[in-house]
Motif scaffolding. Structure first.
Motif, PDB file in Angstrom:
ATOM      1  N   ASN A  15       0.950  -1.001   0.071  1.00 56.14           N
ATOM      2  CA  ASN A  15       0.168   0.022   0.114  1.00 56.14           C
ATOM      3  C   ASN A  15       0.936   1.229  -0.011  1.00 56.14           C
ATOM      4  O   ASN A  15       1.472   1.473   1.033  1.00 56.14           O
ATOM      5  CB  ASN A  15      -0.895  -0.039   1.200  1.00 56.14           C
ATOM      6  N   ASN A 108       7.254   1.988   5.948  1.00 62.84           N
ATOM      7  CA  ASN A 108       5.964   1.590   6.037  1.00 62.84           C
ATOM      8  C   ASN A 108       5.565   0.244   5.906  1.00 62.84           C
ATOM      9  O   ASN A 108       6.099  -0.277   4.620  1.00 62.84           O
ATOM     10  CB  ASN A 108       5.464   2.627   4.717  1.00 62.84           C
ATOM     11  N   TYR A 111       1.500  -4.934   6.384  1.00 56.92           N
ATOM     12  CA  TYR A 111       0.643  -5.275   7.539  1.00 56.92           C
ATOM     13  C   TYR A 111       0.931  -6.949   7.946  1.00 56.92           C
ATOM     14  O   TYR A 111       0.809  -7.484   9.033  1.00 56.92           O
ATOM     15  CB  TYR A 111      -0.894  -5.008   7.481  1.00 56.92           C
ATOM     16  N   SER A 114       4.333  -7.459   9.878  1.00 57.57           N
ATOM     17  CA  SER A 114       4.849  -6.578  10.786  1.00 57.57           C
ATOM     18  C   SER A 114       5.118  -6.836  12.198  1.00 57.57           C
ATOM     19  O   SER A 114       6.420  -6.746  12.723  1.00 57.57           O
ATOM     20  CB  SER A 114       3.527  -5.296  10.919  1.00 57.57           C
ATOM     21  N   MET A 134       5.436   3.007   9.934  1.00 58.30           N
ATOM     22  CA  MET A 134       3.759   2.978   9.591  1.00 58.30           C
ATOM     23  C   MET A 134       3.210   1.588   9.716  1.00 58.30           C
ATOM     24  O   MET A 134       3.877   0.876   8.942  1.00 58.30           O
ATOM     25  CB  MET A 134       3.857   3.416   8.108  1.00 58.30           C
ATOM     26  N   LEU A 135       2.258   1.465  10.630  1.00 55.91           N
ATOM     27  CA  LEU A 135       1.841   0.217  10.820  1.00 55.91           C
ATOM     28  C   LEU A 135       0.219   0.173  10.942  1.00 55.91           C
ATOM     29  O   LEU A 135      -0.370   1.442  11.198  1.00 55.91           O
ATOM     30  CB  LEU A 135       2.188  -0.361  12.401  1.00 55.91           C
ATOM     31  N   GLN A 136      -0.546  -0.984  10.854  1.00 60.25           N
ATOM     32  CA  GLN A 136      -1.967  -0.910  11.038  1.00 60.25           C
ATOM     33  C   GLN A 136      -2.163  -0.342  12.644  1.00 60.25           C
ATOM     34  O   GLN A 136      -1.530  -0.627  13.747  1.00 60.25           O
ATOM     35  CB  GLN A 136      -2.180  -2.220  11.155  1.00 60.25           C
ATOM     36  N   LEU A 137      -3.012   0.594  12.766  1.00 60.25           N
ATOM     37  CA  LEU A 137      -3.393   1.195  14.185  1.00 60.25           C
ATOM     38  C   LEU A 137      -3.818   0.105  15.132  1.00 60.25           C
ATOM     39  O   LEU A 137      -3.075   0.275  16.306  1.00 60.25           O
ATOM     40  CB  LEU A 137      -4.395   2.003  14.087  1.00 60.25           C
ATOM     41  N   HIS A 170      -2.072   9.456  13.843  1.00 57.06           N
ATOM     42  CA  HIS A 170      -2.996   8.358  12.699  1.00 57.06           C
ATOM     43  C   HIS A 170      -2.843   8.906  11.491  1.00 57.06           C
ATOM     44  O   HIS A 170      -2.343   9.996  10.942  1.00 57.06           O
ATOM     45  CB  HIS A 170      -4.219   8.640  13.247  1.00 57.06           C
ATOM     46  N   PRO A 173      -6.985   5.906   5.534  1.00 55.35           N
ATOM     47  CA  PRO A 173      -6.317   4.781   4.342  1.00 55.35           C
ATOM     48  C   PRO A 173      -6.399   5.641   3.150  1.00 55.35           C
ATOM     49  O   PRO A 173      -5.683   5.221   2.287  1.00 55.35           O
ATOM     50  CB  PRO A 173      -7.947   4.068   4.327  1.00 55.35           C
ATOM     51  N   SER A 184      -4.205   3.567   9.976  1.00 61.75           N
ATOM     52  CA  SER A 184      -2.935   3.243   9.998  1.00 61.75           C
ATOM     53  C   SER A 184      -2.343   4.225  10.953  1.00 61.75           C
ATOM     54  O   SER A 184      -3.148   5.297  11.577  1.00 61.75           O
ATOM     55  CB  SER A 184      -2.098   3.233   8.724  1.00 61.75           C
TER      56      SER A 184
END
Length: 267
Positions: A15, A108, A111, A114, A134-137, A170, A173, A184
């Protein structure tokens, strides 16, 4: 540098970041200095790579997607990029540490890799200054969770044992192409040492893993698979508690007491 014509690939969890405002905030958070020893994991279409090179004398990058190599080499190697064609999960980061400078890691992260990648990087913690990802929240909330929180678990304890964890901001998307289906965020991980250190870090990780194997059960029930009834009775920790009720320091003290049993079967 971002219009490569390259289509993001699901199998690489790609992404690509394209929001200039988010990129600027991330670069400011990283605060790169010219002589920093920095590596970017997954440079992709160079959205972050390019502004980092504006600040750095040299930047290492680890990229798995071979289709991106010609683009990265032609456009950015003359500006100081050193490209490593490798899987970050298998990459030996000590090969970058050729002097006394600590390593700074950015990226980045896909996911789907990670969590294992974070554990891989923690193996180099003694030589790492900081990591900005940068990761999934959801993953960052687990990393930063405190005892008693529903997100507090194995990842929280191990990450916080080794690092100071700070959730920065944050990222929606729409900042990516294609937009992921989840929110993220940016996290900063800075390796540190706690006042209480684990005598055996491998045992600590094992104790934490077993303790959280069944969250709804008490510590006593979970630790039965590791310790004998006699050993359980020797522990000073309150075993009627559930795993999410113990602090990181509590787990370190618990693992140190278990280590004192000098039982080879525990390892």
């Amino acid at each position: 540098m971002k219009n490569t014509g390259h289509q993001p690939r699901k199998r690489f969890g790609q992404n690509f970041l394209h929001d200039d405002r988010i990129i600027s905030r991330l670069v400011s958070a990283i605060n790169p200095k010219a002589d920093d020893l920095m590596v970017e994991i997954g440079p992709g279409q160079a959205a972050l790579t390019t502004p980092l090179l504006d600040k750095l004398n040299q930047l290492h990058a680890v990229e798995l997607d071979r289709d991106l190599y010609p683009f990265l080499r032609a456009g950015l190697e003359p500006r100081g990029l050193t490209l490593h064609e490798a899987d970050a999960l298998k990459f030996d980061f000590t090969t970058l540490m050729t002097d006394d400078r600590p390593l700074r890691v950015v990226g980045n992260l896909p996911y789907n890799i990670s969590t294992p990648l974070l554990f891989h990087l923690l193996a180099y913690k003694e030589r790492i200054a900081d990591m900005h990802f940068m990761l999934q929240l959801e993953v960052i909330e687990r990393l930063a969770a405190t005892p008693g929180n529903k997100n507090y678990g194995r990842l929280s304890v191990i990450a916080q044992y080794y690092c100071q964890v700070d959730k920065l901001f944050h990222v929606p998307p729409g900042a990516f192409n294609p937009p992921p289906k989840v929110m993220s965020a940016i996290v900063r991980l800075a390796p540190r040492k706690l006042s209480v250190e684990a005598e055996n870090p491998v045992l600590l990780e094992k104790v934490v893993k077993i303790s959280f194997a069944q969250r709804r059960k008490t510590l006593r029930n979970n630790l039965k698979q590791l310790l004998s009834a006699e050993q359980l009775e020797q522990l000073t920790q309150d075993l009627t508690l559930r795993p999410e009720q113990l602090s990181v320091e509590d787990y370190v003290k618990l693992s140190n007491q278990i280590a004192s049993f000098n039982d080879a079967s525990l390892l």
